[in-house]
Design an enzyme around this catalytic site. Structure first.
Site, mmCIF file in Angstrom:
data_model
loop_
_atom_site.group_PDB
_atom_site.id
_atom_site.type_symbol
_atom_site.label_atom_id
_atom_site.label_comp_id
_atom_site.label_asym_id
_atom_site.label_seq_id
_atom_site.Cartn_x
_atom_site.Cartn_y
_atom_site.Cartn_z
ATOM 1 N N CYS A 162 -1.068 9.798 6.745
ATOM 2 C CA CYS A 162 0.145 9.439 7.497
ATOM 3 C C CYS A 162 -0.087 9.603 8.994
ATOM 4 O O CYS A 162 0.377 8.798 9.800
ATOM 5 C CB CYS A 162 1.324 10.305 7.066
ATOM 6 S SG CYS A 162 1.780 10.064 5.354
ATOM 7 N N ASP A 203 3.029 2.419 2.354
ATOM 8 C CA ASP A 203 3.683 2.791 3.592
ATOM 9 C C ASP A 203 3.348 1.805 4.715
ATOM 10 O O ASP A 203 2.294 1.173 4.712
ATOM 11 C CB ASP A 203 3.401 4.240 4.024
ATOM 12 C CG ASP A 203 2.004 4.694 3.748
ATOM 13 O OD1 ASP A 203 1.810 5.886 3.539
ATOM 14 O OD2 ASP A 203 1.098 3.839 3.749
ATOM 15 N N CYS A 208 0.825 -1.216 0.000
ATOM 16 C CA CYS A 208 0.000 0.000 0.000
ATOM 17 C C CYS A 208 0.856 1.261 0.000
ATOM 18 O O CYS A 208 0.343 2.369 0.050
ATOM 19 C CB CYS A 208 -0.919 0.024 1.209
ATOM 20 S SG CYS A 208 -2.285 -1.112 1.065
ATOM 21 N N CYS A 216 6.679 8.048 2.788
ATOM 22 C CA CYS A 216 7.095 9.364 2.309
ATOM 23 C C CYS A 216 7.600 10.237 3.462
ATOM 24 O O CYS A 216 7.641 9.808 4.612
ATOM 25 C CB CYS A 216 5.913 10.042 1.636
ATOM 26 S SG CYS A 216 4.546 10.249 2.768
#
Ligand code: FES
Length: 293
Positions: free
Chosen positions: A105, A37, A35, A61
């Site tokens: 995130c 991360d 996916c 990222c």
């Protein structure tokens, strides 16, 4: 290019607490490399039951690294109960904000923390289990998770939900279901916001205004008129004056004036801008049979 705060940049270029604690009291693993991360969070408690140390390993990222790093700093010194109350919004706020498209995130950070706490409380050493019905199969996002990000962050659109938990960002097949969840949880807010979006007439460019007028005619007005054998055509928009022409039955209808004020003008004011007024095109009125299909 994303706009990152100085704090995000700092934690990305100088990540704190990278690694893994040996004999950790809590271990949380979320995400997957497939996916894009993944995050593993470990923590150790002191003799008073407070988090003495926390470390992370992440694949992702700049925002994933920064949120993981800052999370380890945030939870140090917290009790388990305090850490359990940390939301993704707290993490993003601590960083001075994240681009909307990167909010997922912060959600990943909160999920890893929850998984590590669950691991500490239950003693299980397995990956965070999905709880509830999976709504987005592309990213393995459950209904519970979608409800959680909507509530925690006061989300009102499918695009928001995609930004926060990725659901809907793949094939798009789950978007309808996400919309229903938003409506169920945020019904009144969605209704209040929906007409407000195009109502920002002061900020509308002329082209955008014309597009919205045309869209409102096509979607909100035309179907009702067509059902009665009539039609309407947009002729022009001059400032806040919208010029239209009735076609078919509507062109000969004695109720045309009523239709123009109570239907056409009302809908355009509701969906485009409060200050719009509608005028019938005189030339077209003189040629009522100029019906366009
Ligand atoms: S099922 Fe959610 S994006 Fe494909």
């Amino acid at each position: 290019m994303w706009e990152y705060t100085d704090k995000v940049k700092d934690h990305f270029f100088n990540p704190r607490n990278v690694g893994e604690i040996e004999n950790a009291d809590g271990i949380g693993e979320v995400g997957s490399l497939a996916c894009g991360d993944a995050l593993k969070l470990t923590f150790k408690l002191d003799e008073n039951g407070k988090i003495a140390d926390a470390k992370f390993k992440t694949f992702g990222c700049a925002s994933a690294i920064a949120t993981s790093s800052v999370l380890t700093e945030m939870i140090k010194g917290m009790t388990i109960d305090q850490a359990a109350k940390v939301t993704n919004k707290d993490i993003a706020d601590y960083l001075g904000g994240l681009p909307e498209q990167k909010m997922h995130c912060s959600v990943m950070g909160r999920e890893a923390l929850e998984a590590a706490i669950e691991n500490y409380r239950t003693g299980g050493r397995k990956k965070h289990e999905l709880e509830g019905k999976v709504v987005c199969t592309c990213f393995g996002v459950t209904e519970n998770e979608i409800e959680r990000v909507i509530r925690d962050n006061d989300l009102t659109t499918v695009e928001d939900v995609t930004n926060y938990c990725k659901a809907g960002g793949g094939c798009g097949g789950c978007k309808g279901e996400i919309e229903k969840i938003i409506e169920r949880l945020q019904g009144d807010k969605v209704k209040a916001i929906a007409p407000a979006v195009p109502r920002k007439a002061g900020k509308l460019t002329n082209i955008r205004k014309i597009q919205l007028v045309q869209q409102t005619i096509n979607e909100q007005i035309r179907p009702a008129l067509r059902a009665d054998g009539g039609d309407i055509e947009l002729i022009d928009v001059e400032g806040n004056k919208v010029i239209v022409a009735f076609r078919g039955m509507c062109a000969q209808c004695k109720m045309a004036e009523f239709t123009m004020r109570d239907v056409v003008e009302a809908k355009l004011r509701e969906f485009v801008a409060d200050d719009l007024f509608v005028e019938e095109d005189k030339e077209s009125a003189a040629q009522p049979h100029n019906h366009r299909k």
